[in-house]
Each structure stands twice: as C-alpha cells, then as structure tokens.
Design an enzyme around this catalytic site. Structure first.
Site, PDB file in Angstrom:
ATOM      1  N   ASP A  68      20.585  25.838 -49.049  1.00 49.05           N
ATOM      2  CA  ASP A  68      22.039  25.757 -49.051  1.00 49.05           C
ATOM      3  C   ASP A  68      22.519  24.319 -49.225  1.00 49.05           C
ATOM      4  O   ASP A  68      21.722  23.382 -49.214  1.00 49.05           O
ATOM      5  CB  ASP A  68      22.612  26.376 -47.760  1.00 49.05           C
ATOM      6  CG  ASP A  68      21.872  25.931 -46.500  1.00 49.05           C
ATOM      7  OD1 ASP A  68      21.100  24.960 -46.570  1.00 49.05           O
ATOM      8  OD2 ASP A  68      22.074  26.551 -45.443  1.00 49.05           O
ATOM      9  N   ASP A 137      25.035  31.335 -34.094  1.00 51.35           N
ATOM     10  CA  ASP A 137      25.748  32.593 -34.351  1.00 51.35           C
ATOM     11  C   ASP A 137      24.909  33.573 -35.171  1.00 51.35           C
ATOM     12  O   ASP A 137      25.408  34.579 -35.654  1.00 51.35           O
ATOM     13  CB  ASP A 137      27.105  32.328 -35.033  1.00 51.35           C
ATOM     14  CG  ASP A 137      26.942  31.769 -36.461  1.00 51.35           C
ATOM     15  OD1 ASP A 137      25.792  31.524 -36.892  1.00 51.35           O
ATOM     16  OD2 ASP A 137      27.970  31.582 -37.130  1.00 51.35           O
ATOM     17  N   HIS A 139      23.273  32.920 -38.039  1.00 51.15           N
ATOM     18  CA  HIS A 139      23.217  32.761 -39.502  1.00 51.15           C
ATOM     19  C   HIS A 139      21.854  32.238 -39.949  1.00 51.15           C
ATOM     20  O   HIS A 139      21.193  31.501 -39.226  1.00 51.15           O
ATOM     21  CB  HIS A 139      24.358  31.883 -40.027  1.00 51.15           C
ATOM     22  CG  HIS A 139      24.276  30.422 -39.723  1.00 51.15           C
ATOM     23  ND1 HIS A 139      25.170  29.770 -38.916  1.00 51.15           N
ATOM     24  CD2 HIS A 139      23.417  29.464 -40.140  1.00 51.15           C
ATOM     25  CE1 HIS A 139      24.869  28.492 -38.866  1.00 51.15           C
ATOM     26  NE2 HIS A 139      23.802  28.272 -39.588  1.00 51.15           N
ATOM     27  N   GLU A 144      26.868  33.482 -42.928  1.00 45.93           N
ATOM     28  CA  GLU A 144      27.564  33.704 -41.666  1.00 45.93           C
ATOM     29  C   GLU A 144      27.677  35.204 -41.379  1.00 45.93           C
ATOM     30  O   GLU A 144      27.478  36.029 -42.281  1.00 45.93           O
ATOM     31  CB  GLU A 144      28.960  33.064 -41.742  1.00 45.93           C
ATOM     32  CG  GLU A 144      28.940  31.550 -41.952  1.00 45.93           C
ATOM     33  CD  GLU A 144      28.549  30.766 -40.698  1.00 45.93           C
ATOM     34  OE1 GLU A 144      27.807  31.286 -39.841  1.00 45.93           O
ATOM     35  OE2 GLU A 144      28.982  29.595 -40.588  1.00 45.93           O
TER      36      GLU A 144
HETATM   37  C1  GLP Z   1      22.498  24.839 -40.431  1.00 43.44           C
HETATM   38  C2  GLP Z   1      21.703  25.241 -41.694  1.00 43.44           C
HETATM   39  C3  GLP Z   1      20.727  26.340 -41.422  1.00 43.44           C
HETATM   40  C4  GLP Z   1      20.005  26.026 -40.133  1.00 43.44           C
HETATM   41  C5  GLP Z   1      20.959  26.117 -38.974  1.00 43.44           C
HETATM   42  C6  GLP Z   1      20.351  25.674 -37.649  1.00 43.44           C
HETATM   43  O1  GLP Z   1      23.835  25.110 -40.468  1.00 43.44           O
HETATM   44  N1  GLP Z   1      22.501  25.596 -42.821  1.00 43.44           N
HETATM   45  O2  GLP Z   1      19.828  26.479 -42.502  1.00 43.44           O
HETATM   46  O3  GLP Z   1      18.976  26.950 -39.911  1.00 43.44           O
HETATM   47  O4  GLP Z   1      22.164  25.470 -39.224  1.00 43.44           O
HETATM   48  O5  GLP Z   1      20.322  24.285 -37.529  1.00 43.44           O
HETATM   49  P1  GLP Z   1      19.368  23.539 -36.541  1.00 43.44           P
HETATM   50  O6  GLP Z   1      17.994  23.770 -37.022  1.00 43.44           O
HETATM   51  O7  GLP Z   1      19.764  22.093 -36.639  1.00 43.44           O
HETATM   52  O8  GLP Z   1      19.609  24.121 -35.201  1.00 43.44           O
END
Ligand code: GLP
Length: 261
Positions: A68, A137, A139, A144
């Site tokens: 992404d 949440d 995702h 989302e």
């Molecule tokens: C971000 C990314 C995701 C990631 C998630 C968790 O928004 N787009 O790909 O898995 O949030 O982030 P983190 O690993 O920093 O907790």
C-alpha cells in the site's frame, strides 16, 4: 485454518519468517515478495538482511510488491511507503530498486494506478509470499473494515483510528493523509503464502478476530481464513485472546519439521 505459531520474542518471529523466505529465495531466486510496512515486519527485514549476508544468497533477481501507499504525499516524503520500503527493505537487503514496486500514490495518475498495479503483479506471475501486519481495527494492507473480500488494488479512505495509529510517523495527526491506495483483499488472497505477524496486547483482539472470528468484511483480517496457506506468527501478548491457543501450541510442537512454515 491458519497455522498459528506463538514465539517468545519479535526477534524470534523475524528469524522464523525470514528462514522460510530465505529458503524460498534459495529455491527460486526471482521470487516475488509481498512487502508490508509498519513496525511489525521490521524484525523480518532485519533477519532477512542478516540471512542474505550470512548465507551468501544472491538477491539480484528478487522482486517485490508493496501492499500500500498514501495518496498525495510529495515525492520523496520520508514517510511515504516508497521511502520506507527503500530505507527498510531495498537498501539493507541490497535489492535492485527497479524490481521493487510500490503503488503509485501521485494524485495526477491516481485514477488508474490501481489497475496498473494489478497488471504489474499479474505480469510478474503473482506474489509468492505476502508479509502482513494487522491494524488495531483489523485492517490488512490498508483494507479498512467493510472492504470486499474480492477487492483489487484501489483508493480507500483511512479510518480515524488508523490515522491516529499512524500519527506517530508524522509531525501532527492532521498530516496523516486521508486517502491511500492499497492492494485489495482479493489481491492479497491470490498470494501463494500469507505470513501475518502481530506483536503486543494491542493486537490481541485483531488477531483473535482474524484467526477465529466469524468471516466478515467488517473484520478484514478474517480474509486469511479463506486462504489455503496462511501462517500467523505472534508473541504471547498478541496471542492472548485466542480460544484455541493450546491446540495451536500442540500442533506446532508436533509439526513434522520438513514441512517448514
Ligand atoms: C499500517 C499499514 C499496515 C500495517 C498496519 C499495522 O497502517 N498500512 O500494512 O500492517 O498499519 O502497523 P504496525 O505494524 O506499525 O502496527
């Protein structure tokens, strides 16, 4: 169901995931990796860089697709996922930057950026192993709650919760972009192996829902239950709400080692 592996530390999770990915690269030097951003995959990238060095693995043909990107950040912004992937994956592993793709979040071309990205993944022969984190949440990627299980790469609006969670990477919460471009749940489900990692008690509900909850677009992580080869690597805290934890430990402890992950 997904295979759940509970490990004692993030470093151990990184080694385990990296070991499986290094075996793949050794067997298929031009393998296609699906790359996640966020803090969760960092131990995997560290262990991969270490393994590439110590095992002398040639990564010159390795290919990659990021999950992404934010929409509308200025080119070269340090928190754009293009910059993050360059800093945390391409440079430490010594990958060829031309073989590593990130969805194009530039506003001028955003209307067909999703379709272009899907085509590029298809032309590469699909993703061999997709590394995933999970948001609080539920995702995955930036899909989302409410995202279709059939979705392809497209523009999404970030929830207020995700923007708050990601505010730590920006000067102020208002600087977190409102929109993103993300591989869809359908795209992710086409990868041949899913490796989802999660650490800390803040992820325990999201992990329990993804692994054991009723399958629902309201909980995008539950898409992994539809995948024939999904591995979930978690620490004790992130595993804290799993109902069948004893069984997962028992299955892992008795797994024939030749099967790998
Ligand atoms: C971000 C990314 C995701 C990631 C998630 C968790 O928004 N787009 O790909 O898995 O949030 O982030 P983190 O690993 O920093 O907790």
């Amino acid at each position: 169901m997904a295979e759940v592996v509970v490990v004692e530390s993030e470093a151990r999770a990184g080694e385990l995931a990296a070991g499986s990915i290094l075996d793949l690269i050794a067997a298929k030097p031009d393998a296609v990796l699906g790359l996640a951003t966020g803090s969760t995959p960092l131990p995997v990238y560290r262990a991969l860089a270490e393994g590439v060095r110590s095992r002398g693995i040639d990564v010159s043909s390795l290919r990659g697709f990021a999950l992404d990107e934010y929409v509308g950040l200025p080119a070269g912004h340090p928190e754009s996922y293009r910059s993050v992937i360059a800093r945390e994956v391409v440079q430490p592993l010594g990958l060829d930057p031309h073989r590593i793709h990130v969805p194009n979040g530039a506003l001028e071309t955003i209307s067909d950026a999703g379709e272009q990205y899907e085509l590029a993944i298809e032309r590469a022969g699909g993703v061999d192993v997709q590394i995933l984190g999970i948001g609080t949440d539920g995702h995955i990627g930036f899909n989302e709650p409410g995202s279709s299980f059939a979705s392809a790469t497209r523009v999404k609006t970030l929830t207020a919760q995700t923007r708050r969670d990601n505010a730590r990477f920006f000067d102020s919460p208002d600087d977190v972009p409102m929109h993103c471009i993300t591989q869809g749940l359908g795209t992710i489900l086409r990868a041949r192996h899913l490796l989802l990692l999660a650490f800390g008690g803040g992820k325990a509900d999201a992990v329990a829902s993804a692994v054991e909850g009723p399958i629902s677009a309201s909980s995008p992580g539950t898409a992994i239950q539809l995948h024939p080869h999904a591995t979930v690597i978690v620490d004790e805290a992130a595993a804290g709400r799993l109902q069948n934890l004893d069984y997962y430990r028992y299955a892992w402890n008795n797994k024939p080692r030749w099967q790998g992950l």
